[in-house]
Design a protein around this motif. Structure first.
Motif, mmCIF file in Angstrom:
data_model
loop_
_atom_site.group_PDB
_atom_site.id
_atom_site.type_symbol
_atom_site.label_atom_id
_atom_site.label_comp_id
_atom_site.label_asym_id
_atom_site.label_seq_id
_atom_site.Cartn_x
_atom_site.Cartn_y
_atom_site.Cartn_z
ATOM 1 N N PHE A 196 13.049 -7.754 -27.193
ATOM 2 C CA PHE A 196 14.249 -7.832 -25.978
ATOM 3 C C PHE A 196 15.409 -6.865 -26.406
ATOM 4 O O PHE A 196 15.767 -6.833 -27.417
ATOM 5 N N PHE A 246 19.423 -7.513 -25.324
ATOM 6 C CA PHE A 246 20.277 -8.674 -24.617
ATOM 7 C C PHE A 246 21.653 -8.029 -24.124
ATOM 8 O O PHE A 246 22.068 -7.040 -24.899
ATOM 9 N N ARG A 301 16.854 -2.085 -33.246
ATOM 10 C CA ARG A 301 15.824 -3.280 -33.523
ATOM 11 C C ARG A 301 14.751 -3.775 -32.623
ATOM 12 O O ARG A 301 13.560 -3.983 -33.122
ATOM 13 N N ASP A 310 17.927 -6.866 -20.605
ATOM 14 C CA ASP A 310 18.671 -7.795 -19.601
ATOM 15 C C ASP A 310 19.960 -7.040 -19.742
ATOM 16 O O ASP A 310 20.818 -7.463 -20.485
#
Lengths: 833, 230
Positions: B94, B96, B159, B171
């Motif tokens: 993910f 963010f 990462r 996102d």
């Protein structure tokens, strides 16, 4: 790397205020519980498990009178090893110095259990080889003409080993210093400095005479079965002046005082545990509330729930180690300080510190930490990575059952610790109830104080809002702080007032010397001697006797079971006779009468035993039976330091019975040597220097209350940690509110003033409430316990609110962080996104 | 473990409803979407359209009210919590909007953290290589507080890619950055994506950014339409 993460996380997180509060709570809790636990256990151990050694025997027969021939025969028949002890209080003398001591006259073998430990003292005449400071159990008893005395005796009399002291008509050399000895006796006797002598030397001192207050003891030792049989055989035969103590079941040594001490320690421990658990729980709650994002991130990076649990457990474990070890060590140190302070009050040597009880406090803290940790950190496992995407700060759903389970488990732990569910329940409920009421009152005070500021300050609307928002925390903080301040204040003032006020209330001519054991043949010369010195005094005859009947009915039927518990019916009373009411008594009812067989009785005794004028009381003195009719009831000031009696006979009834005389008088500072001279002139008198007794009592009270203060001070610290923790609970809410105010145009100064005003109101309200509670408690204590005139403490009303305000403001300002305008914007922005 | 499927994501007849005090809110109903492996897909829509909810359903972070989601042929909702978390850790990453770096770890430590969690012995070299690829070789020992917003997001990208994920969910990755920095970040993101042939699901409200993806979907009033224009 995971370890590294755990350590790094630990380092940063323990730097947070809630992390520090958690560490501080654990630290203080382990410290306090170690102190209380060890002290309590060693007090109890020294009393219970070593009671045989302390009693010096397996069975002890205590008698207020010399043994009758039947008893001597019975004792012989018991087949047990026995020995006799005569113990009495007497003033001893060395040069100009006088001291009230407890003297035991003993025969070999002595004691039958435990051992006497003595020390050769430093002495100029001893050679260097003899001069070493060793302690050794002594095999024998003092040689004839010598005594063994405790170090206190030597200190007070300003003499050394090898010097001599005077007991009655005899002079003794101090052969050894008594380090410890069993069989110290019961009641106040056991607190007096002790001296041991041989019984063969007793008669020559001529200290004992009919009517002297002496305890005659027979010590028994032998196989358990035989001891039990003897105990069972003797018990039904006991006379009212006799008591039988078995090492198995009785701890005669000042049981009440120690019971009270144990209760006090338990109450303190319970308070500390409640405070500590609450702080731990709240700081963990605060801590976990801030861990949701981090948890969600770690989970998004692949950390499993199990690893997460390990990570937090490792962190809790590390925190526990970090705080519990120093806490335990400090507690151990403080325990030694307390033991050293109480040293002379306790039988020496003390039993060693138990490893289990040393470990129990850090283990208890660990268990509470884990229980609270589970309740607050387990729900973190339910955190969703979703919160990172939505940027919401909603906490993970927590299990409601955990919230109910936590207080229950903590309570069970506490009950286990204080070893009684009832006690734990009773104490917890009363503490919580008092705290709750105090909290409500504090909240009301804050509200009232705030209303009074309505037209006076510009910040009033904001302050009102703040007070409304914070009311639940104010209740909690107020309750805790008020209770703690009240306890500290009561302890401080009760101790201060007790002796000061007691002494202050006494009129200037209050006697400071008591003389008992004046024999009939000495009466005239003692009166003369005192008159020659210009010392006014009255000598009263004193005869010991028991009440046997009321209006011809035996005690068992004439009085109710409650009345039969009264002191006057359970021991020998000091009776006297005279032809007029003592000048320091007041006539309350009836008329003083010199008719034959008229008696005057004391008011409280009359009330408690429902005695009225005209009632006829039957008495027994030795084998003599006689009666008297109540013709008057007298008021007696028991604390007047004058000879006082429950019953006074008219002349002609008991005049012929063997009596000793008692008197008290006042010696001025100019006449200081007079008491020593009196004892030199009449060596068998027992003279009690009241000032010295008061000093000894003061010393005792100081030592006990110093230890109690130390415990309370630590508890107060725990309370402050709890206050800090509660202040942090809604720190985010507070910061958000401040940020909002800042961006709406409030200056940094204004937001600071708002916080300050809140803390001031809070501190002031707690202080005032603590004043109210302390004064009420002190009033009750003075009225019902200490029998003193209640006092208004102006000093208290000034200092306590000030102190509380200062404490609260400082604590509040320490946790407060100033917010700059840009920081305010950022805070609002992040909260909105 | 993988099914022999060329689809990275298959979502069929997805529905998501919420019950509130006012009644039941239906966010979307019967929504289907398939994404091939290695494809980059943008989902755009207004605030509150349900983009983030759709992403959470596609990533298996949330369960649909009805319908199914398969990732690389596996229905995550059929797995238990532990297995699902393990699968996600192995295959998903993910990025963010607010970077979410751990403040007490250095840039390098932040990048290697997911490798450390799974016990990868090569963590250090792999992390250093990724940091070099995003141009932060010289900033390895810096803490997040010492890095600019753009640099922090580059650490976050490194990462995300260090575990060579099959699917990457991003996102609003440039939402907290200025236009120039955002552009640089996006370039790096697409470069790494191309190198690793990762499937990329990008949530954004920026049409220009969406246009750089292979396919675009617009989420509007509970309906998903392919194409940039509504």
């Amino acid at each position: 790397m995971m370890t590294k993460l755990a350590l790094r996380q630990l380092k940063t997180q323990w730097r947070r205020p809630d992390g520090r509060a958690l560490l501080m709570s654990i630290f203080l809790m382990t410290c306090l519980i170690t102190l209380l636990n060890l002290t309590g256990e060693r007090l109890q151990k020294s009393l219970v498990t070593r009671s045989a050694e302390m009693m010096g025997a397996d069975l002890v027969l205590n008698s207020g009178r010399p043994l009758s021939p039947e008893w001597t025969a019975r004792i012989k028949q018991s087949g047990l090893t026995t020995t006799q002890v005569t113990q009495f209080s007497s003033m001893v003398e060395a040069g100009d110095e006088l001291l009230l001591t407890s003297i035991r006259a003993v025969d070999e073998p002595y004691p039958l259990q435990g051992k006497i430990v003595t020390s050769p003292a430093q002495n100029r005449e001893t050679s260097p080889s003899q001069n070493k400071k060793t302690t050794e159990p002594s095999a024998a008893l003092p040689s004839a003409g010598t005594v063994w005395a405790e170090a206190t005796v030597l200190e007070r009399l300003k003499i050394k080993r090898g010097d001599s002291l005077q007991i009655g008509y005899s002079t003794f050399t101090i052969e050894r210093i008594l380090i410890s000895s069993p069989d110290r006796g019961t009641g106040f006797r056991s607190f007096n400095p002790q001296i041991i002598m041989r019984s063969q030397d007793l008669a020559a001192t001529r200290v004992l005479a009919p009517g002297s207050r002496v305890q005659y003891r027979v010590l028994f030792s032998g196989p358990t079965k035989q001891v039990t049989e003897t105990e069972q055989a003797f018990r039904p035969l006991l006379k009212s002046w006799q008591r039988l103590y078995a090492a198995k079941s009785d701890q005669p040594t000042s049981r009440n005082a120690m019971d009270n001490a144990a209760q006090y320690l338990k109450l303190s421990a319970l308070f500390a545990l409640l405070l500590g658990s609450f702080s731990i729980y709240l700081s963990l709650r605060r801590f976990s509330a801030d861990q949701h994002r981090r948890t969600a991130l770690l989970m998004s990076l692949g950390l499993s729930r199990k690893q997460l649990f390990q990570l937090f457990s490792a962190q809790l474990l590390a925190g526990w180690l970090l705080a519990a070890i120093p806490g335990t060590l400090l507690g151990l140190g403080l325990h030694h300080v307390v033991m050293w302070k109480l040293g002379t009050l306790l039988p020496q040597p003390l039993p060693p510190v138990g490893t289990l009880s040393l470990l129990s406090s850090p283990l208890l803290a660990g268990a509470i930490l884990m229980i609270a940790g589970l309740a607050t950190l387990l729900p973190l496992g339910n955190t969703s990575v979703l919160s990172l995407i939505r940027n919401d700060t909603n906490q993970a759903k927590s299990d409601k059952r955990l919230y109910w389970l936590t207080p229950l488990l903590v309570f069970l732990l506490i009950a286990l610790f204080v070893d009684s569910i009832t006690l734990a329940l009773l104490l917890s409920i009363s503490l919580l109830l008092c705290g709750w009421v105090a909290g409500l009152c504090v909240q009301f005070l804050i509200h009232t104080l705030n209303q009074s500021l309505k037209t006076k300050i510009r910040l009033f609307p904001l302050l009102t809002l703040r007070i409304r928002q914070q009311r639940q925390w104010h209740r909690l903080q107020g309750g805790v702080l008020t209770l703690l301040l009240t306890l500290m204040t009561v302890l401080f003032f009760a101790r201060q007032d007790m002796l000061a006020q007691w002494q202050g209330q006494l009129p200037a001519d209050t006697p400071n010397q008591f003389v008992i054991n004046i024999q009939p043949w000495e009466k005239q010369s003692v009166t003369q001697w005192l008159a020659d010195k210009g010392i006014p005094s009255t000598l009263y005859p004193m005869i010991r006797g028991r009440i046997e009947s009321l209006n011809g009915q035996a005690i068992a039927t004439a009085f109710t079971p409650e009345q039969r518990q009264h002191n006057a019916l359970n021991r020998e009373l000091n009776l006297t006779w005279g032809d007029q009411i003592p000048t320091h008594n007041t006539l309350i009812e009836g008329q003083w009468s010199n008719e034959d067989r008229a008696i005057s009785i004391e008011k409280s005794m009359a009330e408690e035993l429902s005695l009225t004028l005209g009632d006829e009381l039957g008495f027994r003195v030795g084998s003599d039976l006689f009666s008297g009719k109540i013709t008057s009831i007298r008021g007696v000031e028991w604390a007047s330091f004058r000879p006082n009696f429950y019953v006074i006979f008219s002349p002609g009834v008991i005049d012929q019975l063997p009596a000793t005389y008692i008197t008290s008088f006042k010696i001025n500072t100019q006449q200081k040597g007079a008491s020593a001279e009196l004892l030199q002139a009449f060596p068998t008198l027992t003279l009690i220097d009241i000032e010295q007794v008061l000093l000894q009592a003061q010393d005792l009270i100081n030592k006990l209350s110093d230890s109690a203060s130390l415990i309370l001070l630590l508890t107060l610290l725990s309370g402050l940690v709890l206050v800090i923790t509660t202040l942090q609970q809604d720190l985010a809410q507070r910061r958000f509110e401040v940020a909002l105010l800042r961006t709406l145009g409030a200056s940094a100064n204004q937001t600071r003033s708002l916080d300050l005003l809140e803390y001031l109101l809070m501190g002031l309200s707690c202080g005032v409430m603590a004043c109210v509670m302390s004064e009420s408690l002190l009033f009750i204590i003075y009225k019902s316990l200490l029998k003193l005139d209640p006092q208004f403490h102006l000093l208290l009303w000034i200092t306590l609110p000030l102190l509380a305000t200062l404490l609260f403001t400082l604590t509040g300002l320490l946790t407060r962080k100033a917010l700059t305008l840009p920081a305010s914007y950022r805070l609002l922005k992040s909260s909105n996104s | 473990m993988f099914d022999q499927t060329s689809f990275a994501i298959e979502a069929h007849h997805l529905a998501k409803t919420f019950s509130t005090q006012a009644g039941i809110i239906r966010l979307f109903n019967d929504l289907s979407l398939t994404i091939r492996q290695g494809e980059s897909v943008a989902i755009i829509g207004q605030s509150g359209a349900g983009k983030s909810t759709l992403l959470s359903l596609l990533a298996g972070l949330d369960t649909p009210s009805s319908g199914s989601v398969k990732l690389s042929g596996i229905d995550l909702n059929q797995l238990n919590d532990t297995a699902r978390a393990a699968w996600r850790a192995a295959h998903l990453s993910f990025i963010f909007q607010s970077f979410h770096l751990l403040p007490e770890l250095t840039a390098l430590e932040n990048v290697r953290l997911p490798l450390d969690i799974r016990g990868d012995k090569q963590a250090e070299q792999l992390a250093a290589r990724l940091l070099e690829q995003v141009g932060l070789a010289s900033r390895q020992t810096h803490y997040p507080a010492q890095l600019s917003g753009g640099e922090q997001q580059r650490v976050a990208i490194a990462r995300a890619f260090v575990t060579q994920p099959a699917i990457l969910f991003a996102d609003e990755p440039t939402g907290n950055l200025d236009a120039d920095t955002g552009e640089n970040i996006i370039t790096q993101l697409f470069e790494l994506n191309a190198q690793q042939t990762t499937t990329l699901v990008l949530i954004t409200h920026d049409s220009a950014l969406a246009a750089r993806c292979d396919r675009q979907f617009r989420l509007e009033q509970g309906i998903l339409n392919e194409g940039l224009l509504s």
